[in-house]
Enzyme design. Structure first.
Site, PDB file in Angstrom:
ATOM      1  N   GLU A  19       0.846  -1.200   0.000  1.00 47.43           N
ATOM      2  CA  GLU A  19       0.000   0.000   0.000  1.00 47.43           C
ATOM      3  C   GLU A  19       0.879   1.247   0.000  1.00 47.43           C
ATOM      4  O   GLU A  19       1.886   1.305   0.700  1.00 47.43           O
ATOM      5  CB  GLU A  19      -0.895   0.009   1.246  1.00 47.43           C
ATOM      6  CG  GLU A  19      -1.785   1.245   1.326  1.00 47.43           C
ATOM      7  CD  GLU A  19      -2.832   1.146   2.414  1.00 47.43           C
ATOM      8  OE1 GLU A  19      -3.539   0.112   2.477  1.00 47.43           O
ATOM      9  OE2 GLU A  19      -2.939   2.083   3.216  1.00 47.43           O
ATOM     10  N   THR A  29      -3.984   4.894  -1.393  1.00 53.59           N
ATOM     11  CA  THR A  29      -4.975   5.493  -0.495  1.00 53.59           C
ATOM     12  C   THR A  29      -5.594   6.742  -1.125  1.00 53.59           C
ATOM     13  O   THR A  29      -5.099   7.282  -2.127  1.00 53.59           O
ATOM     14  CB  THR A  29      -4.358   5.862   0.873  1.00 53.59           C
ATOM     15  OG1 THR A  29      -3.406   6.911   0.673  1.00 53.59           O
ATOM     16  CG2 THR A  29      -3.703   4.676   1.537  1.00 53.59           C
ATOM     17  N   ARG A  66     -15.786   3.847   4.199  1.00 53.07           N
ATOM     18  CA  ARG A  66     -16.577   4.983   4.671  1.00 53.07           C
ATOM     19  C   ARG A  66     -15.700   6.225   4.804  1.00 53.07           C
ATOM     20  O   ARG A  66     -16.075   7.315   4.399  1.00 53.07           O
ATOM     21  CB  ARG A  66     -17.204   4.657   6.040  1.00 53.07           C
ATOM     22  CG  ARG A  66     -18.139   5.748   6.518  1.00 53.07           C
ATOM     23  CD  ARG A  66     -18.426   5.631   7.989  1.00 53.07           C
ATOM     24  NE  ARG A  66     -17.237   5.902   8.792  1.00 53.07           N
ATOM     25  CZ  ARG A  66     -17.198   5.851  10.110  1.00 53.07           C
ATOM     26  NH1 ARG A  66     -18.293   5.496  10.782  1.00 53.07           N
ATOM     27  NH2 ARG A  66     -16.094   6.115  10.776  1.00 53.07           N
ATOM     28  N   GLY A  67     -14.498   6.058   5.388  1.00 56.02           N
ATOM     29  CA  GLY A  67     -13.659   7.217   5.722  1.00 56.02           C
ATOM     30  C   GLY A  67     -13.926   7.631   7.154  1.00 56.02           C
ATOM     31  O   GLY A  67     -14.933   7.214   7.759  1.00 56.02           O
ATOM     32  N   ALA A 108     -19.809   2.171   4.641  1.00 55.20           N
ATOM     33  CA  ALA A 108     -19.171   1.581   3.451  1.00 55.20           C
ATOM     34  C   ALA A 108     -20.146   0.688   2.686  1.00 55.20           C
ATOM     35  O   ALA A 108     -20.078   0.605   1.452  1.00 55.20           O
ATOM     36  CB  ALA A 108     -17.930   0.791   3.876  1.00 55.20           C
ATOM     37  N   HIS A 142     -13.434  -2.165  15.084  1.00 53.35           N
ATOM     38  CA  HIS A 142     -13.397  -0.750  14.707  1.00 53.35           C
ATOM     39  C   HIS A 142     -13.618   0.118  15.957  1.00 53.35           C
ATOM     40  O   HIS A 142     -14.493  -0.188  16.777  1.00 53.35           O
ATOM     41  CB  HIS A 142     -14.479  -0.469  13.645  1.00 53.35           C
ATOM     42  CG  HIS A 142     -14.403   0.918  13.099  1.00 53.35           C
ATOM     43  ND1 HIS A 142     -15.080   1.974  13.670  1.00 53.35           N
ATOM     44  CD2 HIS A 142     -13.698   1.436  12.065  1.00 53.35           C
ATOM     45  CE1 HIS A 142     -14.802   3.075  12.983  1.00 53.35           C
ATOM     46  NE2 HIS A 142     -13.973   2.777  12.011  1.00 53.35           N
ATOM     47  N   LYS A 178     -21.241  -6.285   4.594  1.00 57.36           N
ATOM     48  CA  LYS A 178     -20.464  -5.702   3.482  1.00 57.36           C
ATOM     49  C   LYS A 178     -20.163  -6.776   2.431  1.00 57.36           C
ATOM     50  O   LYS A 178     -20.218  -6.522   1.232  1.00 57.36           O
ATOM     51  CB  LYS A 178     -19.144  -5.075   4.000  1.00 57.36           C
ATOM     52  CG  LYS A 178     -19.360  -3.807   4.815  1.00 57.36           C
ATOM     53  CD  LYS A 178     -18.104  -2.931   4.913  1.00 57.36           C
ATOM     54  CE  LYS A 178     -17.127  -3.358   5.935  1.00 57.36           C
ATOM     55  NZ  LYS A 178     -16.085  -2.336   6.224  1.00 57.36           N
ATOM     56  N   GLN A 180       5.263   7.755  14.536  1.00 58.87           N
ATOM     57  CA  GLN A 180       4.329   6.898  13.800  1.00 58.87           C
ATOM     58  C   GLN A 180       3.538   6.018  14.780  1.00 58.87           C
ATOM     59  O   GLN A 180       2.333   5.820  14.619  1.00 58.87           O
ATOM     60  CB  GLN A 180       5.154   6.032  12.844  1.00 58.87           C
ATOM     61  CG  GLN A 180       4.363   5.129  11.937  1.00 58.87           C
ATOM     62  CD  GLN A 180       5.291   4.099  11.291  1.00 58.87           C
ATOM     63  OE1 GLN A 180       6.520   4.166  11.404  1.00 58.87           O
ATOM     64  NE2 GLN A 180       4.717   3.133  10.627  1.00 58.87           N
TER      65      GLN A 180
HETATM   66  P1  FAD Z   1     -17.719   0.991   7.825  1.00 58.65           P
HETATM   67  O1  FAD Z   1     -17.667  -0.374   7.230  1.00 58.65           O
HETATM   68  O2  FAD Z   1     -18.863   1.856   7.463  1.00 58.65           O
HETATM   69  O3  FAD Z   1     -17.685   0.770   9.425  1.00 58.65           O
HETATM   70  C1  FAD Z   1     -17.551   1.873  10.323  1.00 58.65           C
HETATM   71  C2  FAD Z   1     -18.239   1.532  11.658  1.00 58.65           C
HETATM   72  O4  FAD Z   1     -19.654   1.448  11.479  1.00 58.65           O
HETATM   73  C3  FAD Z   1     -17.836   0.186  12.254  1.00 58.65           C
HETATM   74  O5  FAD Z   1     -17.849   0.339  13.648  1.00 58.65           O
HETATM   75  C4  FAD Z   1     -18.926  -0.779  11.797  1.00 58.65           C
HETATM   76  O6  FAD Z   1     -19.111  -1.853  12.703  1.00 58.65           O
HETATM   77  C5  FAD Z   1     -20.148   0.129  11.748  1.00 58.65           C
HETATM   78  N1  FAD Z   1     -21.078  -0.170  10.650  1.00 58.65           N
HETATM   79  C6  FAD Z   1     -20.768  -0.579   9.389  1.00 58.65           C
HETATM   80  N2  FAD Z   1     -21.873  -0.637   8.624  1.00 58.65           N
HETATM   81  C7  FAD Z   1     -22.905  -0.231   9.413  1.00 58.65           C
HETATM   82  C8  FAD Z   1     -24.311  -0.046   9.183  1.00 58.65           C
HETATM   83  N3  FAD Z   1     -24.866  -0.292   7.989  1.00 58.65           N
HETATM   84  N4  FAD Z   1     -25.085   0.406  10.209  1.00 58.65           N
HETATM   85  C9  FAD Z   1     -24.530   0.667  11.434  1.00 58.65           C
HETATM   86  N5  FAD Z   1     -23.216   0.498  11.709  1.00 58.65           N
HETATM   87  C10 FAD Z   1     -22.406   0.063  10.700  1.00 58.65           C
HETATM   88  N6  FAD Z   1      -9.506   6.042   5.121  1.00 58.65           N
HETATM   89  C11 FAD Z   1      -9.380   7.010   4.162  1.00 58.65           C
HETATM   90  O7  FAD Z   1      -9.886   8.114   4.335  1.00 58.65           O
HETATM   91  N7  FAD Z   1      -8.676   6.776   2.990  1.00 58.65           N
HETATM   92  C12 FAD Z   1      -8.110   5.561   2.735  1.00 58.65           C
HETATM   93  O8  FAD Z   1      -7.490   5.391   1.676  1.00 58.65           O
HETATM   94  C13 FAD Z   1      -8.223   4.521   3.718  1.00 58.65           C
HETATM   95  N8  FAD Z   1      -7.699   3.299   3.500  1.00 58.65           N
HETATM   96  C14 FAD Z   1      -7.904   2.291   4.422  1.00 58.65           C
HETATM   97  C15 FAD Z   1      -7.429   0.990   4.152  1.00 58.65           C
HETATM   98  C16 FAD Z   1      -7.624  -0.052   5.058  1.00 58.65           C
HETATM   99  C17 FAD Z   1      -7.120  -1.433   4.722  1.00 58.65           C
HETATM  100  C18 FAD Z   1      -8.300   0.201   6.292  1.00 58.65           C
HETATM  101  C19 FAD Z   1      -8.491  -0.906   7.302  1.00 58.65           C
HETATM  102  C20 FAD Z   1      -8.770   1.480   6.584  1.00 58.65           C
HETATM  103  C21 FAD Z   1      -8.602   2.536   5.648  1.00 58.65           C
HETATM  104  N9  FAD Z   1      -9.089   3.824   5.884  1.00 58.65           N
HETATM  105  C22 FAD Z   1      -8.956   4.815   4.933  1.00 58.65           C
HETATM  106  C23 FAD Z   1      -9.716   4.165   7.177  1.00 58.65           C
HETATM  107  C24 FAD Z   1     -11.260   3.962   7.178  1.00 58.65           C
HETATM  108  O9  FAD Z   1     -11.850   4.911   6.311  1.00 58.65           O
HETATM  109  C25 FAD Z   1     -11.727   4.169   8.622  1.00 58.65           C
HETATM  110  O10 FAD Z   1     -11.281   3.103   9.432  1.00 58.65           O
HETATM  111  C26 FAD Z   1     -13.213   4.409   8.835  1.00 58.65           C
HETATM  112  O11 FAD Z   1     -13.408   4.855  10.173  1.00 58.65           O
HETATM  113  C27 FAD Z   1     -14.105   3.205   8.641  1.00 58.65           C
HETATM  114  O12 FAD Z   1     -14.184   2.823   7.348  1.00 58.65           O
HETATM  115  P2  FAD Z   1     -14.959   1.470   6.943  1.00 58.65           P
HETATM  116  O13 FAD Z   1     -15.031   1.437   5.475  1.00 58.65           O
HETATM  117  O14 FAD Z   1     -14.405   0.291   7.640  1.00 58.65           O
HETATM  118  O15 FAD Z   1     -16.428   1.818   7.561  1.00 58.65           O
END
Ligand code: FAD
Length: 292
Positions: A16, A47, A107-108, A123, A147, A163, A210
């Site tokens: 990455e 990213t 999601r971010g 997401a 998370h 998901k 870091q």
């Molecule tokens: P989600 O899957 O939406 O989950 C977030 C929280 O909500 C979790 O607690 C989950 O249990 C809960 N949840 C999920 N779906 C629902 C639902 N339908 N209803 C209620 N609760 C729900 N961030 C960036 O900005 N740019 C990047 O390039 C980036 N790259 C990443 C790469 C990796 C491998 C990882 C692990 C993270 C990355 N992130 C990045 C960080 C990520 O955006 C954050 O961790 C963010 O807080 C959660 O994203 P997610 O897609 O997991 O969210």
């Protein structure tokens, strides 16, 4: 190639990177890529800053160059927070026009005390949107230590399964420093019926700043063994870097021995460290591949 297909034949080793800041010298990232692609990783993911900022175009351009100029498969990350459906469609159309086949739907992070004004809450909304409108391979994030905003491990797994049911066909984990968290998470994910490949996210921790940022942002636990390394070498940059590399190699060796689907290395755009780690584990990846 869709990344989910690579797991059918081997233990995946992927990298990455992050795009340069808007005012940074663009050539640096291409020098980095010149060196990282020597490793012949299975793919490189790029990213993308949440909020659809200007750097998003760089993510797409770099992911496209990795695929079309370096001939290494690529993934563009895509956080959906704050985006409208029209904005998301425009980003995804741009990815398709650049020949990108794989998108990590995220999601971010939501800035504290704010609510997303966009059309996507989680997401899974973006995954469904992509699945309904595009022929792209969709990836999603997962969290071995849960998370930080989650109500708990069971709830987090429920949404992870959702998901996958919405269309994610490959998962990449948040970094972790204690493999037991990953093994326990993996077991529970399989019991929950999550049967897509799950890659272990490994970040070689090589400087103190870091580590502090990582603990704050990701809620990652620092194991005693890791704290001992940190305390011994925190005032010696080179020794800490080498100890961080050794720690990551140790983690990866154990993960491969347990038969993980793949290792996703958070390179922090540092080819020296990525090379050192790859050199130490490349025969382990190959041995597993031959055994399959
Ligand atoms: P989600 O899957 O939406 O989950 C977030 C929280 O909500 C979790 O607690 C989950 O249990 C809960 N949840 C999920 N779906 C629902 C639902 N339908 N209803 C209620 N609760 C729900 N961030 C960036 O900005 N740019 C990047 O390039 C980036 N790259 C990443 C790469 C990796 C491998 C990882 C692990 C993270 C990355 N992130 C990045 C960080 C990520 O955006 C954050 O961790 C963010 O807080 C959660 O994203 P997610 O897609 O997991 O969210």
């Amino acid at each position: 190639m869709k990344t989910a297909d690579i797991f059918k034949t081997k233990t995946v080793f992927s990298l990455e990177i992050f795009p340069p800041k808007p005012d940074a010298d663009e050539s640096v990232i291409y020098n980095t890529l010149d060196q990282l692609t020597d490793i012949s990783p299975d793919f490189i993911s790029v990213t993308y800053g949440a909020g659809g900022g200007k750097n998003g175009a760089k993510t797409i351009q770099i992911a496209s160059d990795i695929k079309n100029k370096y001939h290494v498969e690529s993934i563009a990350h895509m956080p959906c927070i704050n985006l409208t459906k029209d904005q998301a469609a425009s980003i995804l159309d741009n990815m398709v026009a650049h020949g990108i086949e794989n998108v990590l739907a995220l999601r971010g992070d939501i800035p504290e005390g704010t609510v997303s004004p966009g059309d996507f809450t989680h997401a899974d909304d973006l995954i469904t949107f992509i699945q309904d409108n595009y022929d792209l391979n969709i990836l999603a994030a997962c969290y071995p230590e849960v998370h930080p905003e989650s109500m708990g491990a069971v709830d987090d797994l429920k949404w992870l399964r959702h998901k996958v049911d919405c269309g994610a066909d490959h998962l990449i984990s948040q970094l972790f420093l204690d493999n037991e968290y990953f093994f326990s998470f993996l077991e529970k994910a399989r019991i929950a019926g999550i049967n897509v490949p799950i890659e272990a996210g490994i970040m070689p921790v090589t400087n103190k700043k870091q580590i502090e940022r990582m603990v704050k942002m990701c809620g990652v636990e620092l194991p005693k063994k890791f704290i001992r390394v940190l305390e011994r070498y925190e005032d010696n940059d080179i020794a800490l870097r080498d100890a961080g590399i050794a720690y990551a190699v140790d983690q990866i060796t154990d993960l491969i021995a347990e038969g993980v689907d793949g290792i996703h290395l958070y390179t922090m755009n540092n080819p020296y460290i990525a090379h050192k780690i790859y050199d130490a584990v490349q025969n382990l990846v190959a041995a597993k591949a031959n055994a399959c």
